[in-house]
Structures are given as structure tokens and as C-alpha cells.
Write an enzyme that holds these catalytic residues in place. Structure first.
Site, PDB file in Angstrom:
ATOM      1  N   VAL A 220       0.854  -1.189   0.000  1.00  0.00           N
ATOM      2  CA  VAL A 220       0.000   0.000   0.000  1.00  0.00           C
ATOM      3  C   VAL A 220       0.892   1.241   0.000  1.00  0.00           C
ATOM      4  CG1 VAL A 220      -1.845   1.229   1.197  1.00  0.00           C
ATOM      5  CG2 VAL A 220      -1.765  -1.276   1.263  1.00  0.00           C
ATOM      6  N   ASP A 221       0.769   2.059  -1.069  1.00  0.00           N
ATOM      7  CA  ASP A 221       1.645   3.219  -1.218  1.00  0.00           C
ATOM      8  C   ASP A 221       0.835   4.412  -1.723  1.00  0.00           C
ATOM      9  OD1 ASP A 221       3.649   5.022  -1.587  1.00  0.00           O
ATOM     10  OD2 ASP A 221       4.727   3.909  -3.130  1.00  0.00           O
ATOM     11  N   SER A 222       0.446   5.288  -0.809  1.00  0.00           N
ATOM     12  CA  SER A 222      -0.344   6.461  -1.187  1.00  0.00           C
ATOM     13  C   SER A 222       0.497   7.486  -1.939  1.00  0.00           C
ATOM     14  CB  SER A 222      -0.946   7.111   0.066  1.00  0.00           C
ATOM     15  OG  SER A 222       0.078   7.557   0.940  1.00  0.00           O
ATOM     16  N   GLY A 223       1.810   7.305  -1.967  1.00  0.00           N
ATOM     17  CA  GLY A 223       2.677   8.217  -2.700  1.00  0.00           C
ATOM     18  C   GLY A 223       2.852   7.844  -4.156  1.00  0.00           C
TER      19      GLY A 223
END
Length: 423
Positions: A220-223
Site C-alpha cells: 500500500v503506497d499512497s505516494g
């Protein structure tokens, strides 16, 4: 207990945590790792009393060491200055010493968590010790010893300048640098006391998921702008046959990776939720799936770091604990990857956007920086290097540190200070 160790040669002081019932050999190995003085060259004194070889075979407590005590370290190696280059026999003898010390370090560190933890500040040395690579450990030990010698020589030159004319421009520069180093050391101590978690490894966020009934692991990588799947994973779960190669390109971040194309729609099962996802397929990628901001926005995903979970509507999906994440996905945070695990995932905030023209065929489309300047990843990396340089390090040192700490600025600063000043 805490034991302070000072080198007679330069007056530097380091503090180690040791147990009263641990053997003195462990303290001797810590001195070698941190201060660069091989165990065979160490002469130890406690309260002015020489610690004999018989004493070194005892435990720390049996030697009379107490909490807060200071141990003085002298080196047996008395290198003569100004007598020309060392002879071949001298060089070979030193090589033998370093190889011997490498074997002692490997044997002593394997079953000693305290030494292994210290070695984490030296990633290359840590990997070599874990792999029991005597040649590499000896080379790194020799380089560390030579670096310490250069530092001692520089310190001696600085002392001569200060003694000859303390008001000269060069002397004032030296004083300014020492004040800055003291401020950095003080700031480091404050950081260790008030923000210790910044100096540990940060385990990224992973959740279990399924595609076509096949278990996958989603990072999970919101960037990251787009949701990504590796070619290997896409092939394993049976969606590579849906690859649209007209959407080829280059993914750009801290590194680059080739985009093979796009799978426009595939079902990703997360908990009891089924998400209709679009996947960008990368040729070489270090994870199964990267859940990016595009899908997180679409499904209004909530990253709940307080409860350590991902929330999608009413579903609650706990993030995996470190022990449940395969070693190859930990990005080098726990020991060295094997040759099959050595692929690194680029830090992707931007991925190539395909042309709207469907007649492009297999033509590669490259993401080009906007006219306003470099991409956000390049700016972020440049800013990290600049801030590390403001702490007194060179551009090369800053870049090496960021590479060794996977781009973590705080860990890079700690690594640099520990490497340069021995804290």
C-alpha cells in the site's frame, strides 16, 4: 550497564550497552567494530589498571566493570610516521591481521544480537558478516582502519594549526567545524532520546489480497500515482494475456523501470471487498502489487495507522506484521536479499501516461518532466541531499547514505554521523 570507551590516540569517547554477565570478548569486538581497533591490537585499562589476557577471558562484571565506568584503549600497532612506504612483508602482515579479525568478528557476531544490531549501521559489513564473507569483511575492516588513520592524521594537523596560530582563518574554520560537529552530536543525542523510532527500520504497509483466486501481497503506497503489478505476478495470476502493449513506457522515480503495458480491468479481492482495478505492468518490480493512489481514491480507502489497518467501506483489513511479510519484500531491512530477491522497486510517484492515440502500436512512450521543472521525486531527492550537506557532509557522502538507507533521510543522517564521528 553503560560502559564508556575512550581511545588514547584521539580522545574520542563512545558508549556501549553491555550486560554484567557477558564475556569481555563481546566488549572487545564492539570496540573493533565501532572504533576500528582490532582485538589483537587492543590494550585495555580500567581505572589505570591494565586488563590482562586472563582478565579478558572473564565476564564484564568479573573484571570489575560497573555502570558508568570508562575503559581506556591503546593500540599495540605503533606505526612510524615519515619513514617511507611500508614494506611488502608489513602489508602482508597487516592483511593477515585483518583476515584474522574478520574471522573473529564473523564467529563472534553470529550468536551475538548486540553486535549484529551495531553492524546494521554498516549495511555492507552486515551483509558480509551474515554471508560469512571473510574476504569482504577483511577489506571493509582495512578500509575502516585506514579511514580512522586518516581522521587521526587530520586531527593531528588541526591541532598543530590551532597551537601555532589560533586566530588564523584556517584555525577559525577548524573551530567553527568542531562547534558544528558538537551541535550535530548534541542534536543526535536529543533525537535518540525524544524520537528513537526514527532510527529504527520502518516496515512498509502490506495487505493480503487475491486475483483469480491466487494469493498475492499488495504493498500500500499512497505516494504512488498508479496501481502496479509485476510481470511475474501478472503471469502467475493469469492476467498477462490481457496486456495492452500500446500503453508501454518508462516509469520514472528515484529509479526507472520499463512499463510493458496495461491491464485495463481485473478483479482484486481484499477482505470481503472486490475491487475493479486497472494495473500498470512493470517488467522488473520488487513486489507483487502496489496499490496506488488511483484505486485508493476511487474506493475511498482509509489508511488507519492508529489501528494499523486499511479500511475500505465497512471492511477492515489489518496490515501484515513484519514476520508475515516475505523477506524479499522487506527492501533489505532484515539481512541481505538472495540473488533472486535482489530486484529493487523504484520509488514511483509518477508513471508514464500513454498517448490517447491507439495506433501507436508497440512504440515506447516516455514520461517527460513538466515545463515547471524536475519531477517531484527528483526534487525530493535533491532536497534530501541538500539538507544532509547542510549537516556538513559532501554530496557524494549524502548520496551514498541515501542509497544505503533506501532514501530514508533520517536514517541516512544517523548513518553518516555514526560513520564519521563514531557515535
Amino acid at each position: 550497564m553503560r560502559v564508556s570507551v575512550t581511545l588514547e590516540s584521539n580522545g574520542s569517547i563512545s558508549t556501549f550497552e553491555v550486560e554484567a554477565d557477558s564475556p569481555m570478548e563481546n566488549l572487545s569486538l564492539l570496540i573493533e567494530v565501532e572504533l576500528g581497533v582490532p582485538t589483537s591490537e587492543q590494550v585495555l585499562f580500567l581505572d589505570g589498571n591494565y586488563l590482562s589476557q586472563q582478565a579478558l577471558a572473564m565476564t564484564v562484571g568479573e573484571c570489575g566493570l560497573k555502570d558508568g565506568d570508562m575503559v581506556l584503549v591503546r593500540s599495540r600497532l605503533n606505526v612510524s610516521r615519515g619513514l617511507g612506504a611500508p614494506t611488502r612483508s608489513t602489508v602482508e602482515r597487516r592483511m593477515d591481521i585483518f583476515e584474522q579479525q574478520a574471522m573473529e568478528l564473523i564467529n563472534g557476531a553470529q550468536n551475538n544480537p548486540a553486535i549484529m544490531q551495531r553492524l546494521e549501521h554498516h549495511p555492507e559489513m552486515h551483509r558480509a558478516v551474515v554471508n560469512q564473507d571473510v574476504e569482504t569483511v577483511a577489506r571493509l575492516a582495512r578500509e575502516l582502519h585506514e579511514q580512522r588513520e586518516r581522521q587521526r592524521e587530520a586531527h593531528s594537523r588541526d591541532e598543530q594549526i590551532l597551537m601555532s596560530d589560533p586566530f588564523s582563518a584556517e584555525a577559525q574554520r577548524i573551530i567553527e567545524q568542531r562547534i558544528q560537529n558538537e551541535n550535530i552530536a548534541s542534536n543526535l543525542e536529543a533525537g535518540l532520546e525524544h524520537n528513537p523510532e526514527a532510527f529504527g527500520a520502518v516496515i512498509m504497509l502490506f495487505i493480503p489480497a487475491k486475483i483469480n483466486g491466487q494469493q498475492v501481497l499488495a504493498f500500500v503506497d499512497s505516494g504512488a500515482q498508479s496501481t502496479i503489478i509485476s510481470k511475474d505476478c501478472a503471469e502467475r495470476v493469469g492476467i498477462l494475456r490481457l496486456l495492452d502493449t500500446r500503453f508501454q513506457g518508462i516509469a520514472k522515480g528515484v529509479g526507472t523501470a520499463k512499463i510493458l503495458g496495461r491491464v485495463h480491468l481485473a478483479l482484486l479481492s481484499v477482505g470481503d471487498q472486490v475491487l475493479e482495478c486497472t494495473f500498470t505492468v512493470l517488467e522488473s518490480f520488487g513486489y507483487d502489487i502496489l496499490l496506488g493512489l488511483d484505486m485508493m481514491r476511487k474506493y475511498q480507502v482509509i489508511l488507519d495507522l492508529k489501528d494499523n489497518c486499511l479500511r475500505i467501506h465497512e471492511a477492515v483489513i489489518p496490515f501484515l506484521a513484519e514476520k508475515d511479510v516475505p523477506r524479499r519484500f522487506l527492501g533489505g531491512q532484515v539481512g541481505p536479499p538472495s540473488s533472486s530477491e535482489a530486484r529493487e522497486a523504484p520509488d514511483l510517484d509518477r508513471v508514464s501516461q500513454p498517448s490517447s492515440n491507439p495506433n501507436l502500436g508497440d512504440q515506447t512512450v516516455q514520461d517527460v518532466s513538466t515545463p515547471s521543472g524536475p519531477s517531484r521525486e527528483v526534487r525530493n531527492l535533491t532536497n534530501k541531499v541538500r539538507r544532509l550537506m547542510e549537516l556538513g557532509f559532501s554530496s557524494d557522502e549524502a548520496n551514498d547514505a541515501l542509497e544505503n538507507t533506501q532514501g530514508n533521510e533520517e536514517a541516512a543522517a544517523s548513518w553518516l554521523v555514526n560513520r564519521k564521528y563514531g557515535f
